[in-house]
Every structure is written in C-alpha cells, then in structure tokens.
Design a protein around this motif. Structure first.
Motif, PDB file in Angstrom:
ATOM      1  N   PRO A 115       0.743  -1.143   0.053  1.00 58.94           N
ATOM      2  CA  PRO A 115      -0.040  -0.007   0.011  1.00 58.94           C
ATOM      3  C   PRO A 115       1.078   1.193   0.124  1.00 58.94           C
ATOM      4  CG  PRO A 115      -0.847  -1.733   1.611  1.00 58.94           C
ATOM      5  CD  PRO A 115       0.598  -2.109   1.257  1.00 58.94           C
ATOM      6  N   SER A 116       1.953   1.139   0.710  1.00 58.78           N
ATOM      7  CA  SER A 116       2.868   2.403   0.720  1.00 58.78           C
ATOM      8  C   SER A 116       4.367   2.016   0.884  1.00 58.78           C
ATOM      9  CB  SER A 116       2.380   3.264   1.665  1.00 58.78           C
ATOM     10  OG  SER A 116       2.376   2.648   3.070  1.00 58.78           O
ATOM     11  N   ILE A 117       4.984   2.964   0.685  1.00 55.83           N
ATOM     12  CA  ILE A 117       6.633   3.004   0.749  1.00 55.83           C
ATOM     13  C   ILE A 117       7.027   4.080   1.546  1.00 55.83           C
ATOM     14  CG2 ILE A 117       6.956   1.280  -1.004  1.00 55.83           C
ATOM     15  CD1 ILE A 117       8.029   3.468  -2.710  1.00 55.83           C
ATOM     16  N   THR A 118       8.263   4.229   1.859  1.00 59.18           N
ATOM     17  CA  THR A 118       8.700   5.277   2.502  1.00 59.18           C
ATOM     18  C   THR A 118       9.175   6.188   1.531  1.00 59.18           C
ATOM     19  OG1 THR A 118      11.175   4.560   2.676  1.00 59.18           O
ATOM     20  CG2 THR A 118       9.800   4.017   4.727  1.00 59.18           C
ATOM     21  N   ILE A 119       9.341   7.462   1.931  1.00 63.89           N
ATOM     22  CA  ILE A 119       9.623   8.522   0.944  1.00 63.89           C
ATOM     23  C   ILE A 119      11.162   8.258   0.469  1.00 63.89           C
ATOM     24  CG2 ILE A 119      10.578  11.027   0.701  1.00 63.89           C
ATOM     25  CD1 ILE A 119       7.835  10.984   0.251  1.00 63.89           C
ATOM     26  N   GLU A 120      11.907   7.749   1.394  1.00 60.93           N
ATOM     27  CA  GLU A 120      13.355   7.346   1.023  1.00 60.93           C
ATOM     28  C   GLU A 120      13.336   6.449  -0.069  1.00 60.93           C
ATOM     29  OE1 GLU A 120      17.483   6.240   3.557  1.00 60.93           O
ATOM     30  OE2 GLU A 120      15.429   5.287   4.452  1.00 60.93           O
ATOM     31  N   GLU A 121      12.498   5.387  -0.115  1.00 61.96           N
ATOM     32  CA  GLU A 121      12.463   4.392  -0.992  1.00 61.96           C
ATOM     33  C   GLU A 121      11.980   4.939  -2.627  1.00 61.96           C
ATOM     34  OE1 GLU A 121      11.463   0.116   0.430  1.00 61.96           O
ATOM     35  OE2 GLU A 121      10.033   1.613   1.282  1.00 61.96           O
ATOM     36  N   GLU A 122      11.126   5.837  -2.439  1.00 58.63           N
ATOM     37  CA  GLU A 122      10.435   6.401  -3.562  1.00 58.63           C
ATOM     38  C   GLU A 122      11.489   7.347  -4.205  1.00 58.63           C
ATOM     39  OE1 GLU A 122       7.223   7.413  -6.353  1.00 58.63           O
ATOM     40  OE2 GLU A 122       7.792   5.952  -4.779  1.00 58.63           O
ATOM     41  N   ILE A 123      12.428   8.293  -3.449  1.00 62.65           N
ATOM     42  CA  ILE A 123      13.523   8.861  -4.009  1.00 62.65           C
ATOM     43  C   ILE A 123      14.564   7.994  -4.595  1.00 62.65           C
ATOM     44  CG2 ILE A 123      15.367  10.580  -3.376  1.00 62.65           C
ATOM     45  CD1 ILE A 123      13.599  11.771  -1.214  1.00 62.65           C
TER      46      ILE A 123
END
Length: 356
Positions: free
Chosen positions: A217-225
C-alpha cells in the motif's frame, strides 16, 4: 452465535422493562402480597403475556415481511399472506387473554384481581396495541441492522473496486515504463556502448522493486526517492547534452507515500524532453517534504512539434492523476506548457492517504 446472544439480551431487557411497569401496577392495584410475591407475580405475568408478542414479532419481521417483499408474487398470494397474518395476530392476542383469564388471575394473582371477560373488545384493542408496538420495535431494529450491513457491504465493494482499478493503473504504467527503458537500452546496444551493461543492471533493480515491493500500500519517501534516482541515472546513460538538477529537502525520510506515484512524472519529462530534442536540454526537479506536506516540481525543456499535444495528458500523467484521486484526499496537480518548458507542480498532504 453472537447474533443469538444479542437477541437474548434484547428480550431480557424488554421483559425486565415490562416487569418493572407490571410490578408498579400491582403495587397500586393489589393488596396482600409480600414484596417478593409482587416481583415474582410481575415477572410471571410479563413472561406469559410477552411470549405471544415475541412469537408474532418474529413472525412479522422474519416471515411475513420477507414474503411480502418478494417480487413475482400474484395478488392472490399477497392476499393470502395478509389474511394469514391477521389470523396469526388474532390467535396470539387470544392466547394472551386465555393466559390472563385461566392462569394469571386464578393462579399467579391468587384470584385477588377481578378477571374481565375473555373476549372483551377494550382488552383486545389494548393487547393489539402492545403487539403492534413490539413488532414495530423489532422490525425497526432489524431494518436498521440491515441498512448498516448493506452500507458496510457497499463500502467494501467500493473499496475493492478502487483497489482493483489502482492495480490496473499500476500494471498499465509498468509496461509503459519498461517499453521506454528497453528502447533506451536498445539505443545503447546499437552504439555498442559499454554503458549498456550498467543500464541493464539498473533496469534489473527497478524491475525487482516493481515485482516485489510496489504492490505494498505504501513505501517510505526514502525508497521512492531512491527509485527516482535510479531511473534518472538509467536515463542519463543515454543522453550527453542533458543538464539535470535535483534539489531535495526532506525533513523525515520515513514518511509513507504510495509506491511509484512520482515515477511517471519523471518518465514523462525524459520522454517529451531530451528524447525529442536536437539541442541541449534540461530537467529540473525539486523534492521538498515538510511536516508531511510534499511539493514535487519537475520542469523540462522541449522542442515544439506535431506531438506537442501529447505532453499535456499522456498515459503517465493520466495514471498519476487517477492514482491521486484514488489515494489522497488533499492534493493539487498543476501542468503548464509555456515557452518551450513543460512544468508539473504537485502538492500532496501525505497525511490524507487512503481517506477517500
């Protein structure tokens, strides 16, 4: 089993309430009993008079109403159901009168209270009112329960539908991303570039993320970056006359975000910027996160051409917009196309995830 317990609790409360009223009535109209006899007499009277009411309440709510509410019945069938209901009602009312005349007065009340005639009309109407009130209460509770259950079911169906649509959007985006990246690698292999091997490794890492981690459902901002940076590095292998500037200001890298939400915007900038340009080009990215408020800006130069309209709302941008609608309550997506610069600005309150 839980439903059975709820029914038992309801009728216990109902009989207790009626018992209190009956007890107070006996205190004011009957003499010669002890306190305990008043309590026992009240409870016995309420049970004997209440059992026919209980039976008719369930008959009305779970049999009669369901039959009347069934489509496809003839007028004769509906008439028979109503006639049956009237007969059952009269039978139950006279069960109460017989119990009062032959059990309650002579045995429970020890003959200390005068018994009115069994078929007295005034008593009949009084009991009829009790039956209507009890059946109406049971039916109202059942109706409210069914309405709540139906709303919960509709809510669940809507949620499942949105989740299915979201999966379809992501599945549509991934092949689109893969198609463009493979084209890039194909270009490197045609030039027999040594960077093709590095590009394949980075593509492998991206695909690994999409296969095994993007379904969360979601990941961390760090992973997205990290995914965005890997993609940018992958694209940089292909272009020589491209200036890329990335500014990041993140106060909390553990904040959750929907996976692969921003990748289509970056992909769009490469596809309609340097890939279609014969001259020097640029891509500028701002990634700012403050107190779960995300500002993502991306600008790219482009050369006007026949496909200029495609930069307005292509597959990637359309999918991003739809994902935002499905997952975030508070967001704003602005798309501008001016002076050969394509600019996308996205504001998201990440605290409103899945509030739709």
């Amino acid at each position: 089993m839980k439903r059975l317990y709820l029914h038992i609790i309801f009728w216990c409360c109902y009989f207790l309430f009626r018992g209190v009223i009956e007890y107070l009535w006996l205190l004011g109209n009957l003499e010669g009993f002890t306190e305990w006899q008043y309590i026992i007499s009240a409870l016995q009277t309420v049970v004997l008079e209440g059992l026919p009411e209980l039976f008719y309440a369930y008959y009305f709510s779970y049999r009669l109403w369901c039959r009347l509410n069934t489509k496809g019945k003839s007028l004769a069938q509906y008439s028979w159901y109503i006639f049956e209901a009237i007969v059952v009602l009269i039978f139950c009312i006279y069960l109460v009168r017989f119990a009062f005349y032959y059990i309650i007065v002579p045995i429970i009340l020890e003959g200390k209270f005068p018994a009115s005639p069994t078929f007295e009309f005034r008593r009949f109407m009084s009991i009829l009112f009790n039956f209507v009130a009890t059946s109406g209460l049971v039916f109202a509770i059942k109706s409210v329960r069914l309405q709540l259950k139906m709303k919960e079911r509709e809510k669940k169906l809507v949620k499942e539908k949105l989740e299915t649509e979201l999966k379809m959007l992501r599945n549509q985006m991934n092949p689109h991303f893969l198609f463009n990246t493979l084209n890039n690698i194909y270009g490197l292999t045609k030039k027999k570039s040594d960077r093709a091997e590095e590009a394949i490794m980075k593509l492998s890492d991206l695909l690994s993320f999409m296969l095994y981690r993007s379904n969360k459902p979601s990941i961390t901002i760090e992973e997205e970056i990290r995914i965005l940076e890997d993609y940018i590095e992958l694209e940089k292998l292909r272009y020589e006359r491209l200036s890329i500037v990335v500014n990041k200001d993140v106060d909390d890298p553990t904040v959750a975000i929907a996976p692969l939400l921003l990748l289509p915007l970056v992909e769009n900038a490469f596809k309609h910027g340097p890939s279609g340009s014969r001259f020097d080009s640029f891509i500028h990215i701002n990634f700012i996160l403050k107190k779960k408020l995300l500002l993502f800006e991306i600008s790219n130069s482009f050369e006007p051409g026949p496909d200029q309209a495609a930069t307005t709302e292509n597959i990637g941008l359309h999918n991003t917009r739809r994902q935002l609608e499905l997952m975030y309550q508070s967001y704003n997506l602005e798309i501008n196309n001016d002076n050969n610069i394509f600019h996308v600005k996205l504001h998201i309150n990440l605290d409103t995830y899945a509030e739709n």
